[in-house]
Design an enzyme around this catalytic site. Structure first.
Site, short mmCIF file in Angstrom:
data_model
loop_
_atom_site.label_atom_id
_atom_site.label_comp_id
_atom_site.label_asym_id
_atom_site.label_seq_id
_atom_site.Cartn_x
_atom_site.Cartn_y
_atom_site.Cartn_z
N ASP A 267 13.33 -20.86 98.58
CA ASP A 267 13.85 -21.99 97.77
C ASP A 267 14.38 -21.57 96.41
O ASP A 267 14.90 -22.39 95.67
CB ASP A 267 12.72 -23.00 97.52
N LYS B 112 -1.62 -24.00 85.31
CA LYS B 112 -1.40 -25.22 84.50
C LYS B 112 -2.17 -25.19 83.18
O LYS B 112 -3.09 -26.01 82.97
CB LYS B 112 -1.76 -26.47 85.31
N ASP C 100 13.84 -23.55 91.50
CA ASP C 100 13.33 -23.80 92.85
C ASP C 100 14.10 -25.04 93.35
O ASP C 100 13.94 -26.13 92.82
CB ASP C 100 11.82 -24.10 92.76
#
Lengths: 366, 412
Positions: A110, A163, A219
Site C-alpha cells: 500500500d 502511539k 499509505d
C-alpha cells in the site's frame, strides 16, 4: 537481489474499487499499484519477487506473468492458507528469500513513495548489520509507531513507541525494509507481527538501523489516502520535471494549476478546466465545460459536459452526468452511472449502480 | 350587460414579511413570476372577464410604488381603468373595502370581484359570475380542495354539495371542519357593505363590553376572513365555486418558485407566444425576457423565468428557477429550484440548489436531519456566489458574498 511484497487480503479498505480488481492491480497514477513497486525493484537489480498473498485471483496471475517478461524478473506467489501477519509470510517464502546470503527487500504493497532501493541497499551493506527500516518524518507522530534511536547514534534503533503520548521523535516506520536472511531464523511459521515481535528482538541485539526517506510517503490503502497519495505523487513528478505530466499552455488550455496526468488516449472536451492534481486514465472521455480537480478518472470512464468533480475516484466504465457535482471523497465503483444534475457528497457507490437522487451526506450505496 | 368592478387587495410593506428577503427590495405584488408581476396575472384574468370597467388596488404602500406600473398596465389592459387607493392605516381586508365604499360603488356596479394579490391560480372568474347569476347570489367565494392536513392552515368552507350554498365558514380552524378552503377570490353584490358595516358594529360592541381586548393587535382592523365570511354564511345567499384548476398561495418567498411553474405551465398550455421556443436546450415551459442574453449552449427548463437584461453563460443549467433582472449566471453553473435576485452573480461551475417543491404541497419548508430548512434557495438582491461554490437550501439576504459552500443556512 530478492524482494517480498506484502499484498495481503481482499483490500477491503479500498472498496468499492477492490470489488472489481485486486488491490495491487488498481491503477495509481495510471499504473497498477504493484507495478510502481516492481518497476522500482527491477531498476535496483532485484530479480526475484515474492508476492505474499492471502488469495490469488486468476487475473493477478495473468497480469503479473506479463510483467515478468517486461521487467525480466521472476515473480512468485506465496499463498498463505491462514493469515500469517506481517512476519509469517517471510518464513513461508524462506526458500526464495534464504536461497543465498544477500539481503532482501520487504515492502507493504500500500505504500507509495520515491522508492530508495539503491541507496537503501548501499546503506544497509555499509553498516553490515541485520536489518534496516525505512523511516519517514510525519507531523503528527502520535498516530503512529515512532522509532527512537540509541542515544548519540544517528541510525541505530533503540526502541519503538506505539502511539506516543509525549513527543519522542517524529520518524515512523515507512513499511519498507531491507533484511539479512538471518532474520528468517527469528521467525516461526505462525501469525506473527514483524513490527511488534521481530523488530524489537533485533533491536535488543542492536542490529536494527533506520534509513531516512527523502520526499513523499503515503499509505494509499483507502480512498481518502489514495487521493492524497495521488496529489503527492503528481507533485513529486512535477518537481522532477517528469515528461508524463500534461503541461499547461496553448496546446492544453484546460490544464489549470498543474499536476495533471492524462493518458494520450483520453478525449478532453472544449472549455474544460482540469487541475490541479488530476489523473485521467486511458479511454476516458471528458465532455465540454467540465471542471476536474483532485480526482482520478479510471479507464474508460466518462465525465459528461459541465460536470464538476473534486476529491473523487471515478471507477472504470462509470459515467458522471451533465452538471453533476461530485466531491468529498466520492468513490464510484466499476460501471456506475450518476445522473444529470445529481449531487454526490462522499458517496461510496458499489459497481453497476445508477444514482438518480442526490446523496447529500456521505453514504454507501449498495 | 351588468357592469362589474374589481378590487385587488395588495397589502402593505409591514405585511408580507414572510416574503423576505425578496420583499426587502420590492413589494411582493410586484415580484415577477413567469415574467410578470404577481398582480399582472390577476389583471390578466380580470381582463378576460366580461363587464369589468374598473380595477381598484387597495393597500398601504406609498402611491409612488404602483404609479409607474399602473401606467404600463393601463396600456396592456385598455378595457378597464386601474387606480390605486391607499389606506393610511391598516384597516384590514374588509375595513379597507368599507373605507373606500363610495369610490367602489360609484357608477353602481352590480357585482364586485375582490382578489387577494398573493394568490396564484387560474382565476375562473367568469365561472364564478355564472354561478352568481344562476343562484342570484349575494356572494360567491372561490374554493378548492386541499389535503386534510393542509386544510387547517386556511379558511375552511362547509357547503351543501348539491346547491353549493355555503353553510359554515371558519378561518384556520383548530379541528378538522372541511378540506374545501377559501382561495381568497370573491364575488360580491353591493350588499356586502351592509354585512361589513354590521360586522364593524358587532366588533365595536364586543370591544365596548370587554375593554381588555382593546390592546390586542389589529383591534381596529376588520378582516373579511375572520370577521365577515362567517356572518355571510349565516345570513346571505352565499355560494362556493369549487375550482379544480391549480391554486396556490404566494406567502413565502420560496412559494414564488411553484407559482412561477404553475403560471408558466398555464401559459404554455394556452399556447402563449411570449414563451421560449422549445428545443434541445430549452425544456418547456421557459420564459426569457427579450432583453436577456442566454448563451445557446446553456440548458434551461422546465419552469424557468429569465428576467430583463439577465445574462446566462455558456453551458449553464437552470431548472425550476427564477432569475431576476440584471442577474448573471456564469458559464457551467447549475441553478436548481432557486431564485437568483436582482443583480446577483453566480460564478462559473457554482451550484445553487433547492429541493423540489410539489405543486400540490402548500409548504415551502422541508425537514432535513431534523431541522426545518427552506426548500427553495433564495439569493436576494446583489448577492455573489464565487466560482465553484455550492449553496443548498439557503436564504441569503441582500448584498452578501458567498465564498464557501453553505448548506441549510440563513445568511444575514
Amino acid at each position: 537481489m530478492k524482494a517480498l511484497i506484502l499484498v495481503g487480503g481482499f483490500g477491503t479498505r479500498l472498496r468499492p474499487l477492490t470489488l472489481t480488481l485486486p488491490k495491487p492491480l488498481v491503477e495509481f497514477a495510471n499504473k497498477p499499484m504493484i507495478l510502481h513497486q516492481i518497476e522500482a525493484l527491477a531498476k535496483a537489480g532485484v530479480t526475484d519477487i515474492v508476492l505474499a498473498v492471502n488469495y490469488q485471483p486468476e487475473v493477478m496471475v495473468s497480469v503479473l506473468k506479463k510483467y515478468e517478461e517486461l521487467y525480466n524478473v521472476r515473480i512468485t506467489f506465496s499463498v498463505e492458507h491462514e493469515p500469517l501477519g506481517t512476519a509469517g509470510p517471510l518464513k513461508l517464502a524462506e526458500k526464495i528469500l534464504g536461497k543465498n546470503d544477500d539481503p532482501f527487500f520487504v515492502l507493504n504493497s500500500d505504500v507509495i513513495c520515491d522508492y530508495p532501493f539503491d541507496a537503501l541497499a548501499k546503506f544497509h551493506k555499509a553498516h553490515g548489520q541485520e536489518g534496516t527500516i525505512v523511516v519517514t518524518k510525519v507531523e503528527e507522530p502520535s498516530k503512529y509507531g515512532v522509532v527512537v534511536h540509541k542515544p548519540g547514534h544517528a541510525s541505530r534503533i533503540d526502541r519503538f513507541v506505539e502511539k506516543p503520548v509525549e513527543f519522542v521523535g517524529n520518524r515512523i516506520n515507512a513499511g519498507i525494509y531491507i533484511l539479512n536472511p538471518t532474520i528468517l531464523k527469528r521467525i516461526e511459521l505462525r501469525p506473527t507481527s514483524i513490527e511488534s515481535e521481530i523488530f524489537p528482538a533485533i533491536c535488543a541485539d542492536g542490529e536494527l538501523h533506520s534509513f531516512d526517506l527523502e520526499g513523499f510517503w503515503m499509505d494509499v490503502g483507502q480512498p481518502k489516502d489514495f487521493l492524497t497519495g495521488t496529489c503527492l505523487y503528481l507533485s513529486s513528478l512535477a518537481k522532477k520535471g517528469g515528461k508524463e505530466l500534461t503541461p499547461a499552455g496553448e496546446e492544453h488550455p484546460y490544464v489549470y494549476g498543474g499536476n495533471v496526468l492524462i493518458d494520450p488516449s483520453a478525449k478532453i472536451g472544449k472549455n474544460c478546466r482540469i487541475g490541479p492534481n488530476v489523473v485521467i486514465g486511458p479511454g476516458v472521455t471528458v465532455g465540454d465545460g467540465a471542471r476536474l480537480q483532485r480526482c482520478v478518472l479510471l479507464k474508460n470512464s466518462k465525465v459528461k459536459d459541465h460536470a464538476w468533480v473534486k476529491s473523487t475516484i471515478v471507477g472504470w466504465n462509470s459515467t458522471v452526468g451533465r452538471w453533476a457535482r461530485l466531491e468529498n471523497v466520492t468513490v464510484l465503483g466499476d460501471d456506475v452511472t450518476v445522473g444529470d444534475e445529481i449531487y454526490v457528497n462522499g458517496g461510496s457507490v458499489l459497481p453497476h449502480k445508477t444514482i438518480k437522487t442526490n446523496i447529500e451526506v456521505p453514504a454507501i450505496v449498495m | 350587460m351588468a357592469t362589474s368592478k374589481a378590487v385587488i387587495l395588495v397589502g402593505g410593506p409591514s405585511r408580507g414579511t414572510r416574503f423576505r428577503p425578496l420583499s426587502l427590495d420590492l413589494p411582493k405584488p410586484l415580484f415577477d413570476v413567469a415574467g410578470h408581476p404577481i398582480i399582472w396575472h390577476n389583471l390578466k384574468a380580470l381582463a378576460k372577464t366580461p363587464g369589468i370597467k374598473e380595477v381598484i388596488l387597495i393597500g398601504y404602500y406609498d402611491e409612488s410604488v404602483f404609479a409607474p406600473y399602473i401606467k404600463w398596465w393601463s396600456l396592456d389592459y385598455p378595457q378597464f381603468s386601474i387606480k390605486y387607493l391607499r389606506e393610511y392605516q391598516a384597516l384590514g381586508t374588509a375595513g379597507g373595502l368599507y373605507h373606500f365604499r363610495d369610490v367602489i360603488l360609484k357608477g353602481n356596479p352590480s357585482t364586485l370581484f375582490v382578489l387577494n394579490a398573493d394568490v396564484c391560480c387560474s382565476f375562473p372568474l367568469s365561472s364564478m359570475l355564472e354561478l352568481f347569476e344562476e343562484k342570484q347570489a349575494e356572494a360567491v367565494i372561490l374554493g378548492t380542495k386541499v389535503s386534510v392536513e393542509a386544510a387547517s392552515n386556511f379558511g375552511c368552507i362547509v357547503a351543501d354539495p348539491e346547491t353549493k350554498r355555503v353553510r359554515h365558514y371558519v378561518e384556520k380552524p383548530e379541528t378538522h371542519i372541511s378540506n374545501l378552503i377559501n382561495c381568497g377570490v370573491y364575488l360580491f353584490s353591493a350588499s356586502i357593505f351592509d354585512v361589513i358595516r354590521d360586522g364593524m358594529a358587532r366588533k365595536a360592541d364586543k370591544l365596548a363590553a370587554n375593554p381588555a381586548l382593546e390592546h390586542e393587535d389589529d383591534q381596529e382592523a376588520l378582516r373579511l376572513e375572520q370577521d365577515v365570511l362567517g356572518e355571510l354564511s349565516e345570513r346571505s345567499k352565499f355560494f362556493v365555486y369549487e375550482t379544480r384548476d391549480f391554486w396556490r398561495q404566494i406567502k413565502t418567498a420560496g412559494s414564488a418558485v411553484p407559482a412561477n411553474a404553475l403560471y408558466l405551465q398555464q401559459a404554455y398550455q394556452s399556447g402563449a407566444t411570449e414563451l421560449a421556443q422549445p428545443g434541445p436546450n430549452i425544456v418547456a415551459p421557459v420564459y426569457i425576457h427579450p432583453s436577456a442574453h442566454v448563451d445557446p449552449t446553456a440548458k434551461l427548463g422546465p419552469n424557468v423565468s429569465i428576467g430583463e437584461r439577465a445574462v446566462i453563460g455558456a453551458g449553464a443549467r437552470i431548472k425550476e428557477s427564477i432569475i431576476l433582472q440584471d442577474a448573471e449566471i456564469k458559464h457551467d453553473a447549475c441553478i436548481l429550484y432557486s431564485i437568483i435576485g436582482w443583480g446577483s452573480r453566480v460564478g462559473a461551475w457554482a451550484r445553487v440548489e433547492g429541493s423540489p417543491v410539489a405543486a400540490t404541497e402548500h409548504s415551502t419548508s422541508t425537514v432535513k436531519n431534523g431541522v426545518k430548512v427552506q426548500s427553495v434557495t433564495i439569493l436576494a438582491k446583489d448577492c455573489t456566489v464565487a466560482d465553484e461554490v455550492r449553496v443548498q437550501n439557503c436564504v441569503c439576504l441582500p448584498y452578501k458574498e458567498l465564498k464557501r459552500d453553505v448548506v441549510n443556512e440563513v445568511i444575514m
